[in-house]
Write a protein that holds these residues in place. Structure first.
Motif, PDB file in Angstrom:
ATOM      1  N   PRO A 189     -45.057  34.154 -19.872  1.00 24.86           N
ATOM      2  CA  PRO A 189     -44.055  33.097 -20.070  1.00 24.86           C
ATOM      3  C   PRO A 189     -43.800  32.739 -21.534  1.00 24.86           C
ATOM      4  O   PRO A 189     -42.669  32.462 -21.911  1.00 24.86           O
ATOM      5  N   GLU A 190     -44.835  32.778 -22.358  1.00 27.13           N
ATOM      6  CA  GLU A 190     -44.655  32.430 -23.772  1.00 27.13           C
ATOM      7  C   GLU A 190     -43.798  33.458 -24.503  1.00 27.13           C
ATOM      8  O   GLU A 190     -43.126  33.133 -25.480  1.00 27.13           O
ATOM      9  N   ALA A 191     -43.835  34.700 -24.055  1.00 27.49           N
ATOM     10  CA  ALA A 191     -43.092  35.772 -24.716  1.00 27.49           C
ATOM     11  C   ALA A 191     -41.692  35.964 -24.139  1.00 27.49           C
ATOM     12  O   ALA A 191     -40.880  36.691 -24.717  1.00 27.49           O
ATOM     13  N   ALA A 192     -41.388  35.336 -23.024  1.00 28.88           N
ATOM     14  CA  ALA A 192     -40.092  35.541 -22.365  1.00 28.88           C
ATOM     15  C   ALA A 192     -38.890  35.253 -23.263  1.00 28.88           C
ATOM     16  O   ALA A 192     -37.902  36.000 -23.215  1.00 28.88           O
ATOM     17  N   PRO A 193     -38.914  34.190 -24.088  1.00 24.48           N
ATOM     18  CA  PRO A 193     -37.729  33.938 -24.926  1.00 24.48           C
ATOM     19  C   PRO A 193     -37.408  35.063 -25.918  1.00 24.48           C
ATOM     20  O   PRO A 193     -36.301  35.156 -26.418  1.00 24.48           O
ATOM     21  N   GLN A 194     -38.367  35.941 -26.169  1.00 28.72           N
ATOM     22  CA  GLN A 194     -38.136  37.040 -27.112  1.00 28.72           C
ATOM     23  C   GLN A 194     -37.748  38.348 -26.421  1.00 28.72           C
ATOM     24  O   GLN A 194     -37.637  39.378 -27.078  1.00 28.72           O
ATOM     25  N   MET A 195     -37.519  38.322 -25.114  1.00 29.93           N
ATOM     26  CA  MET A 195     -37.125  39.553 -24.422  1.00 29.93           C
ATOM     27  C   MET A 195     -35.844  40.103 -25.031  1.00 29.93           C
ATOM     28  O   MET A 195     -34.934  39.344 -25.356  1.00 29.93           O
ATOM     29  N   GLY A 196     -35.765  41.394 -25.138  1.00 25.33           N
ATOM     30  CA  GLY A 196     -34.548  42.038 -25.611  1.00 25.33           C
ATOM     31  C   GLY A 196     -33.521  42.139 -24.494  1.00 25.33           C
ATOM     32  O   GLY A 196     -33.819  41.907 -23.316  1.00 25.33           O
ATOM     33  N   ALA A 197     -32.317  42.519 -24.870  1.00 29.24           N
ATOM     34  CA  ALA A 197     -31.225  42.599 -23.900  1.00 29.24           C
ATOM     35  C   ALA A 197     -31.521  43.600 -22.788  1.00 29.24           C
ATOM     36  O   ALA A 197     -31.296  43.309 -21.608  1.00 29.24           O
ATOM     37  N   ALA A 198     -32.030  44.776 -23.130  1.00 30.91           N
ATOM     38  CA  ALA A 198     -32.308  45.796 -22.111  1.00 30.91           C
ATOM     39  C   ALA A 198     -33.399  45.322 -21.154  1.00 30.91           C
ATOM     40  O   ALA A 198     -33.285  45.516 -19.936  1.00 30.91           O
ATOM     41  N   ALA A 199     -34.432  44.701 -21.681  1.00 28.27           N
ATOM     42  CA  ALA A 199     -35.528  44.218 -20.835  1.00 28.27           C
ATOM     43  C   ALA A 199     -35.053  43.088 -19.928  1.00 28.27           C
ATOM     44  O   ALA A 199     -35.421  43.040 -18.739  1.00 28.27           O
ATOM     45  N   TYR A 200     -34.226  42.192 -20.463  1.00 25.24           N
ATOM     46  CA  TYR A 200     -33.743  41.097 -19.627  1.00 25.24           C
ATOM     47  C   TYR A 200     -32.777  41.619 -18.564  1.00 25.24           C
ATOM     48  O   TYR A 200     -32.815  41.179 -17.411  1.00 25.24           O
ATOM     49  N   HIS A 201     -31.920  42.551 -18.924  1.00 31.10           N
ATOM     50  CA  HIS A 201     -31.005  43.155 -17.954  1.00 31.10           C
ATOM     51  C   HIS A 201     -31.801  43.770 -16.806  1.00 31.10           C
ATOM     52  O   HIS A 201     -31.484  43.567 -15.630  1.00 31.10           O
ATOM     53  N   ALA A 202     -32.834  44.535 -17.133  1.00 30.51           N
ATOM     54  CA  ALA A 202     -33.659  45.171 -16.098  1.00 30.51           C
ATOM     55  C   ALA A 202     -34.340  44.129 -15.222  1.00 30.51           C
ATOM     56  O   ALA A 202     -34.409  44.288 -13.993  1.00 30.51           O
TER      57      ALA A 202
END
Length: 162
Positions: A40-53
Motif C-alpha cells: 500500500p505504501e508503494a501504490a502511489p508510485q505505480m507506473g502507468a503500465a503496472a496500474y493499467h494491468a
C-alpha cells in the motif's frame, strides 16, 4: 449519483484495494486472481503500465465477483449500481438519478427549482498512481462493459470519455 462502470472500478481500486483498506480481499486478489499489487505504501508510485494491468485484472475479477462466481463479498464501492437501486426500491425510491457526467446540469436545475444560486461541482480526481484518462484503452473499456453489462444498459453508458 451513478458513475460510469470504468470510473467506478477505478475508484474502487484506488480507494479501497491499493491503499489496503480491505487487506483480506487485497491478498486474495494477489493470490487467487494474479493481480500484481504493490505494498500500500508503494501504490502511489505505480507506473502507468503496472496500474493499467492492475485495473484490467481487477475488472476481470469484478466480472466474476458481480456474477456470484467468487467467494469474495460484493462490496458497496464496486457493486452494480442498477442492482443497488433495485434493492433500495423495496424501501424507498430515489427522487432523482443523476449520472456523474451530468451532475453540474442536475445541480443547476435543483438550485433553480428552489431559487438558490448555482454551485459549481468541485473537481475531484481520486488519489492514485495514474489518472484513468492516461491509461484508458479498448481493453479497459471492454472489460468494464463485460463486468457491468446491466449498469451499461440501465444507465445508457457508452465508452468512458473522461
Amino acid at each position: 449519483l451513478v458513475r460510469h462502470p470504468l470510473d467506478r472500478a477505478d475508484r474502487a481500486l484506488r480507494g479501497a484495494i491499493l491503499p489496503g483498506k480491505y487487506p483480506r480481499i487485497r491478498n486474495l486478489l494477489i493470490r487467487d486472481f494474479g493481480l500484481n499489487l504493490p505494498d500500500p505504501e508503494a501504490a502511489p508510485q505505480m507506473g502507468a503500465a503496472a496500474y493499467h494491468a492492475a485495473l484490467l485484472g481487477f475488472l476481470r475479477f469484478l466480472k466474476l465477483n458481480l456474477n456470484g462466481q467468487t467467494a469474495i463479498r460484493v462490496d458497496r464501492c464496486w457493486c452494480g449500481q442498477a442492482h443497488a437501486l433495485a434493492a433500495m426500491a423495496g424501501t424507498v425510491l430515489p427522487d432523482m438519478i443523476v449520472r456523474a457526467d451530468r451532475m453540474q446540469a442536475a445541480l443547476d436545475h435543483l438550485a433553480d427549482s428552489v431559487g438558490a444560486a448555482p454551485v459549481p461541482v468541485p473537481a475531484e480526481e481520486p488519489a492514485g498512481p495514474v489518472p484513468l484518462a492516461e491509461i484508458c484503452d479498448d481493453a479497459l473499456q471492454q472489460a468494464a462493459a463485460a463486468a457491468y453489462p446491466r449498469d451499461m444498459a440501465a444507465f445508457g453508458f457508452g465508452p468512458w470519455a473522461g
